[in-house]
Design a protein around this motif. Structure first.
Motif, mmCIF file in Angstrom:
data_model
loop_
_atom_site.group_PDB
_atom_site.id
_atom_site.type_symbol
_atom_site.label_atom_id
_atom_site.label_comp_id
_atom_site.label_asym_id
_atom_site.label_seq_id
_atom_site.Cartn_x
_atom_site.Cartn_y
_atom_site.Cartn_z
ATOM 1 N N ARG A 34 37.120 112.069 43.175
ATOM 2 C CA ARG A 34 38.111 112.259 43.846
ATOM 3 C C ARG A 34 37.677 113.134 45.286
ATOM 4 N NH1 ARG A 34 42.690 109.518 43.523
ATOM 5 N NH2 ARG A 34 43.515 109.129 41.372
ATOM 6 N N LEU A 43 35.298 110.782 47.650
ATOM 7 C CA LEU A 43 36.347 109.755 48.253
ATOM 8 C C LEU A 43 37.337 110.365 49.563
ATOM 9 C CD1 LEU A 43 37.405 107.339 45.182
ATOM 10 C CD2 LEU A 43 35.661 106.944 47.044
ATOM 11 N N THR A 44 37.877 111.334 49.181
ATOM 12 C CA THR A 44 38.463 112.132 50.051
ATOM 13 C C THR A 44 37.620 112.516 51.335
ATOM 14 O OG1 THR A 44 40.244 112.946 48.331
ATOM 15 C CG2 THR A 44 39.996 114.024 50.730
ATOM 16 N N GLU A 56 36.730 109.401 53.206
ATOM 17 C CA GLU A 56 37.850 108.860 54.053
ATOM 18 C C GLU A 56 38.134 109.642 55.375
ATOM 19 O OE1 GLU A 56 42.439 107.326 53.290
ATOM 20 O OE2 GLU A 56 41.442 108.574 51.660
ATOM 21 N N THR A 72 36.533 98.396 46.375
ATOM 22 C CA THR A 72 36.851 99.278 47.443
ATOM 23 C C THR A 72 38.226 99.506 47.716
ATOM 24 O OG1 THR A 72 36.974 97.385 49.064
ATOM 25 C CG2 THR A 72 35.017 98.281 48.992
ATOM 26 N N LEU A 73 38.672 100.543 48.203
ATOM 27 C CA LEU A 73 40.175 100.891 48.464
ATOM 28 C C LEU A 73 40.512 100.387 49.713
ATOM 29 C CD1 LEU A 73 40.180 104.493 46.950
ATOM 30 C CD2 LEU A 73 40.804 102.329 45.909
ATOM 31 N N GLN A 74 39.670 99.949 50.660
ATOM 32 C CA GLN A 74 40.086 99.316 51.857
ATOM 33 C C GLN A 74 39.107 98.301 52.320
ATOM 34 O OE1 GLN A 74 38.662 102.888 52.061
ATOM 35 N NE2 GLN A 74 40.518 103.928 51.495
ATOM 36 N N PRO A 133 43.388 98.253 46.762
ATOM 37 C CA PRO A 133 43.933 99.604 47.122
ATOM 38 C C PRO A 133 44.835 100.149 45.830
ATOM 39 C CG PRO A 133 44.405 97.999 48.837
ATOM 40 C CD PRO A 133 43.810 97.415 47.649
ATOM 41 N N ALA A 166 43.570 103.152 43.398
ATOM 42 C CA ALA A 166 43.463 104.713 43.976
ATOM 43 C C ALA A 166 44.226 105.532 42.820
ATOM 44 C CB ALA A 166 44.093 104.816 45.194
ATOM 45 N N LEU A 182 42.076 106.121 39.191
ATOM 46 C CA LEU A 182 40.756 106.581 39.422
ATOM 47 C C LEU A 182 40.327 107.600 38.289
ATOM 48 C CD1 LEU A 182 39.845 106.642 43.155
ATOM 49 C CD2 LEU A 182 38.976 105.096 41.499
#
Length: 263
Positions: A91, A94-95, A98, A114-116, A138, A141, A144
């Motif tokens: 987490r 990824l945060t 981003e 991927t999330l995007q 997406p 998310a 996870l």
């Protein structure tokens, strides 16, 4: 060199060892086929994910695998050892990525997503490294925390490497392209996974050989009884091995196995 009676297990790196310029080296493939025919256990030992390594294993008939630089070990479909990232680290990375506009790829034991959407500018980077199909999901998310994440890729330039390693001391950044890195567990090493597989098979590390070309192979060179660096390896990697074979594209794996008396 009479070593056949001692070498009871062969570990093989993939990229720059068995696999060059998008293809398995034919001479080395034929040599691996002889090993399998002679019933000598063979394992790929790679930084790749399972799905990234599977087509190489299937083509060569190799049943064992150490993936994610030792983070996951499998004997066929059976999982022998698993060391995913903690949920908090996943987490956090990824945060942080981003927030900085850095694209990431998430790898589980059997999935890459991927999330995007991946920007088109990065697709040639993936293609050049024979990446498996990557889906954009997406909706993952929210899941996870329920899945094991073994590796994260990030498209970022070198000035970010130290920043992320300071923020996330549990992982290290392995740069494989001027625009891309892997995030891997700091306590993970190919040799850790290899030792788990050797214990499962009842083979001593002094009776095993590892053949590879990268910095992530040095731990294996120090742990296994026999070690061979590819002719295309860096000087640092060559110095860590007991012997240096020819280049990967020249069939260095086959030459090494012949030198060891295994084929």
């Amino acid at each position: 060199m009479k070593t056949k009676q001692r070498v009871k297990m062969v570990f093989l790196d993939i990229d720059g060892t068995l696999f060059v310029n998008g293809h398995i080296v034919p001479k080395s493939a034929a040599a691996v086929a002889k090993l399998v025919q002679n019933q000598i256990p063979v394992a790929v030992c790679t930084g790749r994910s399972v799905i990234h390594a599977k087509h190489v294993q299937d083509a060569l008939g190799i049943p064992y695998g150490i993936y994610f630089n030792g983070g996951l070990v499998k004997a066929g479909d059976r999982e022998i050892f698993s060391l995913p990232f903690s949920r908090e680290v996943v987490r956090g990375i990824l945060t942080a990525a981003e927030r900085r506009g850095i694209q990431t790829i998430i790898h589980t034991h059997d999935h890459a997503f991927t999330l995007q959407p991946i920007p088109a500018e990065y697709l040639p980077v993936l293609a050049s490294y024979d990446f498996p199909p990557i889906t954009c999901e997406p909706g993952m998310a929210g899941r996870l925390d329920q899945i094991g994440v073994f590796q994260l890729n990030a498209f970022m330039t070198a000035e970010w490497d130290d920043v992320f390693e300071r923020e996330f001391p549990e992982c290290y950044v392995y740069r494989w392209h001027e625009r891309a890195v892997d995030f891997q567990r700091r306590k993970s090493d190919k040799s850790i996974g290899a030792m788990k597989l050797l214990a499962h098979l009842g083979i001593a590390p002094e009776d095993a050989v590892h053949i590879g070309d990268g910095g992530n192979d040095i731990g294996m060179f120090r742990t296994m009884g026999y070690s061979v660096a590819m002719g295309n390896a860096s000087d640092e990697v060559k110095r860590a091995a007991k012997w240096v074979t020819s280049r990967a594209d020249e069939g260095g794996v086959a030459d090494a196995l012949a030198h060891l008396g295994l084929i």
